[in-house]
Design an enzyme around this catalytic site. Structure first.
Site, PDB file in Angstrom:
ATOM      1  N   ASP A 242      14.874 -35.455  30.455  1.00  0.00           N
ATOM      2  CA  ASP A 242      15.835 -36.202  30.371  1.00  0.00           C
ATOM      3  C   ASP A 242      17.241 -35.464  30.689  1.00  0.00           C
ATOM      4  O   ASP A 242      18.308 -35.929  31.112  1.00  0.00           O
ATOM      5  CB  ASP A 242      16.380 -35.689  28.259  1.00  0.00           C
ATOM      6  CG  ASP A 242      15.257 -36.941  27.825  1.00  0.00           C
ATOM      7  OD1 ASP A 242      14.457 -36.233  27.694  1.00  0.00           O
ATOM      8  OD2 ASP A 242      15.366 -38.063  28.080  1.00  0.00           O
TER       9      ASP A 242
ATOM     10  N   GLY B 212      14.057 -43.471  26.440  1.00  0.00           N
ATOM     11  CA  GLY B 212      13.531 -42.838  27.401  1.00  0.00           C
ATOM     12  C   GLY B 212      14.810 -42.387  28.295  1.00  0.00           C
ATOM     13  O   GLY B 212      15.822 -43.956  28.599  1.00  0.00           O
ATOM     14  N   ALA B 213      14.873 -41.905  28.841  1.00  0.00           N
ATOM     15  CA  ALA B 213      16.143 -41.506  29.833  1.00  0.00           C
ATOM     16  C   ALA B 213      16.038 -42.282  31.038  1.00  0.00           C
ATOM     17  O   ALA B 213      17.970 -42.417  31.080  1.00  0.00           O
ATOM     18  CB  ALA B 213      16.015 -39.874  30.676  1.00  0.00           C
TER      19      ALA B 213
ATOM     20  N   ASN C 284      13.625 -31.963  27.315  1.00  0.00           N
ATOM     21  CA  ASN C 284      12.214 -32.903  27.394  1.00  0.00           C
ATOM     22  C   ASN C 284      12.149 -33.255  25.604  1.00  0.00           C
ATOM     23  O   ASN C 284      12.492 -32.370  24.618  1.00  0.00           O
ATOM     24  CB  ASN C 284      11.755 -32.954  27.921  1.00  0.00           C
ATOM     25  CG  ASN C 284      10.597 -34.813  28.103  1.00  0.00           C
ATOM     26  OD1 ASN C 284      11.308 -35.797  28.242  1.00  0.00           O
ATOM     27  ND2 ASN C 284       9.333 -34.248  27.635  1.00  0.00           N
ATOM     28  N   LYS C 285      11.648 -34.216  25.706  1.00  0.00           N
ATOM     29  CA  LYS C 285      10.888 -34.461  24.151  1.00  0.00           C
ATOM     30  C   LYS C 285      10.365 -32.863  23.358  1.00  0.00           C
ATOM     31  O   LYS C 285      10.081 -32.400  23.649  1.00  0.00           O
ATOM     32  CB  LYS C 285       9.735 -35.613  24.043  1.00  0.00           C
ATOM     33  CG  LYS C 285       9.507 -35.764  22.498  1.00  0.00           C
ATOM     34  CD  LYS C 285      10.931 -36.192  21.270  1.00  0.00           C
ATOM     35  CE  LYS C 285      11.746 -37.195  21.706  1.00  0.00           C
ATOM     36  NZ  LYS C 285      13.379 -37.768  21.011  1.00  0.00           N
TER      37      LYS C 285
ATOM     38  N   GLN D 125       6.727 -41.417  19.446  1.00  0.00           N
ATOM     39  CA  GLN D 125       6.555 -42.374  21.113  1.00  0.00           C
ATOM     40  C   GLN D 125       4.827 -41.910  21.952  1.00  0.00           C
ATOM     41  O   GLN D 125       5.252 -42.973  22.413  1.00  0.00           O
ATOM     42  CB  GLN D 125       7.508 -41.358  22.248  1.00  0.00           C
ATOM     43  CG  GLN D 125       8.964 -42.186  21.739  1.00  0.00           C
ATOM     44  CD  GLN D 125       9.258 -40.634  20.580  1.00  0.00           C
ATOM     45  OE1 GLN D 125       8.282 -40.152  20.140  1.00  0.00           O
ATOM     46  NE2 GLN D 125      11.002 -40.779  21.001  1.00  0.00           N
TER      47      GLN D 125
HETATM   48  O1  MRU Z   1      14.108 -39.784  22.367  1.00  0.00           O
HETATM   49  P1  MRU Z   1      13.598 -40.550  23.377  1.00  0.00           P
HETATM   50  O2  MRU Z   1      12.426 -41.191  22.731  1.00  0.00           O
HETATM   51  O3  MRU Z   1      14.161 -41.683  24.474  1.00  0.00           O
HETATM   52  O4  MRU Z   1      12.721 -40.227  24.134  1.00  0.00           O
HETATM   53  C1  MRU Z   1      12.041 -39.533  25.758  1.00  0.00           C
HETATM   54  C2  MRU Z   1      11.895 -38.416  26.435  1.00  0.00           C
HETATM   55  O5  MRU Z   1      11.890 -37.591  25.829  1.00  0.00           O
HETATM   56  C3  MRU Z   1      11.258 -38.849  27.225  1.00  0.00           C
HETATM   57  O6  MRU Z   1      10.124 -37.541  28.050  1.00  0.00           O
HETATM   58  C4  MRU Z   1      12.649 -38.392  28.857  1.00  0.00           C
HETATM   59  O7  MRU Z   1      13.418 -39.599  28.146  1.00  0.00           O
HETATM   60  C5  MRU Z   1      11.742 -38.899  30.369  1.00  0.00           C
HETATM   61  S1  MRU Z   1      11.261 -40.532  30.123  1.00  0.00           S
HETATM   62  C6  MRU Z   1      10.978 -40.993  31.559  1.00  0.00           C
END
Ligand code: MRU
Length: 354
Positions: A245, A55-56, A255-256, A204
């Site tokens: 992200d 998560g960013a 984003n994801k 996630q």
């Molecule tokens: O691969 P991850 O679990 O780090 O990806 C996280 C995401 O894509 C979240 O949506 C993003 O970081 C926003 S978190 C507030």
């Protein structure tokens, strides 16, 4: 009815205990809730790479603590050895994951503190770096609450909100970005229900978002990623709220993986698509989404999960961990400075004007 906020108490993604960093091991949730200890930049970098923390904003906080830990380790070193060792710490952390810009944003903030205190004794530099890491985490919670308040106003009482991945307390220092908006709306007395995409391949949504919502008794329904279109076509989703992200200068949103698909579907069904986005996630140095580095992760995440492998041996695999949603599909960015509708270059630049 106003609900009590259990978010920051229940989910403390990172905590500083007795001179070391502890982070919830997000790889084993929800089966196990346990903290792992970290004592160096290299250990934290490995924790980021292997997704103990993800998560960013949480990655940014972890990186800041990684620098602080490395400085603590080097407290007794000469000025020269301290500089060499700390630089190595910055480098290993910067190489851990490429997409979330918060990592690089946090490292830049730590670097600025180091630069500003170069002339001081090593011990004083260490104290300043640790104080800065604590501040980055505390700020993150404040920012998430501010975004939550702005975002909550966009959700109607009774709204059924689809989210993708986990942009919750676990993805931040507390409260969350997308789930922070939902939490704030619930705390304001709105009856919100959540539809959580499972979020293949790392799950996630199924493992983390569902867990967070169940913990707080916010109604949540889990779906697989390929069910979102069906639910939208039946009028069962009122809004989409996701995290991000990295947002490019023109408003394109990384984003994801799978987020782009959801945004296209939302447009097709006239459903608002909101992105909760702290300013630390906006990268003005990147002109558009095509220039955002997209992490490719191991094939094993796609061919199976943990010990169970289901794909045919020898198959070729792609595993991009993020995708880019063009700005034109974004109804609004929700930031700590307010809501930016139909984001574009001018509106995003305006956020940094003062
Ligand atoms: O691969 P991850 O679990 O780090 O990806 C996280 C995401 O894509 C979240 O949506 C993003 O970081 C926003 S978190 C507030």
């Amino acid at each position: 009815m106003n609900r009590q906020d259990h978010s920051s108490a229940a989910v403390q993604t990172l905590r500083w205990r007795e001179g070391r960093l502890e982070m919830i091991d997000q790889r084993v949730l929800p089966a196990r809730f346990e903290y792992l200890p970290f004592t160096s930049a290299a250990e934290v970098a490995e924790g980021i790479r292997s997704m103990v923390v993800r998560g960013a904003p949480a990655i940014g906080c972890a990186a800041a603590y990684g620098v602080a830990l490395e400085s603590v380790r080097l407290r007794g070193a000469t000025r020269e050895a301290f500089a060499v060792g700390l630089q190595r710490g910055f480098d290993v952390l910067a190489a851990s994951r490429p997409t979330a810009v918060n990592l690089f944003w946090a490292l830049a903030r730590m670097r600025a503190v180091w630069d500003a205190n170069q002339h001081r004794a090593v011990g004083d530099i260490v104290d300043c770096l640790l104080a800065q890491a604590h501040e980055i985490s505390a700020d993150d919670v404040r920012i998430n609450r501010a975004m939550g308040a702005y975002g909550a106003a966009l959700l109607a009482d009774g709204a059924r909100v689809l989210t993708h991945c986990n942009a919750g307390a676990l993805a931040t220092a507390g409260h969350g970005t997308a789930l922070g908006v939902i939490r704030s709306a619930v705390q304001a007395g709105k009856r919100i229900s959540v539809i959580a995409d499972e979020t293949r391949p790392f799950l996630q949504g199924a493992r983390l978002t569902a867990w967070e919502m169940v913990q707080e008794k916010i109604p949540v329904t889990l779906i697989t990623d390929n069910m979102a279109g069906h639910l939208m076509s039946r009028g069962e989703i009122d809004a989409v709220v996701v995290g991000t992200d990295r947002v490019a200068a023109n408003g394109d949103v990384a984003n994801k993986i799978g987020t782009y698909m959801v945004a296209v579907l939302a447009q097709r069904h006239n459903i608002p698509f909101y992105v909760a986005c702290p300013l630390s996630t906006i990268d003005l140095a990147v002109p558009d989404g095509a220039a955002i580095p997209i992490e490719e992760r191991a094939a094993e995440e796609v061919t199976g999960f943990r010990d169970c492998q289901w794909a045919a041996k020898g198959v070729q695999v792609r595993n991009p961990a993020f995708d880019v949603t063009p700005a034109e599909l974004v109804t609004a960015l929700i930031t700590e400075k307010g809501v930016v509708t139909r984001p574009n270059q001018t509106r995003i630049a305006g956020l940094f004007a003062d």
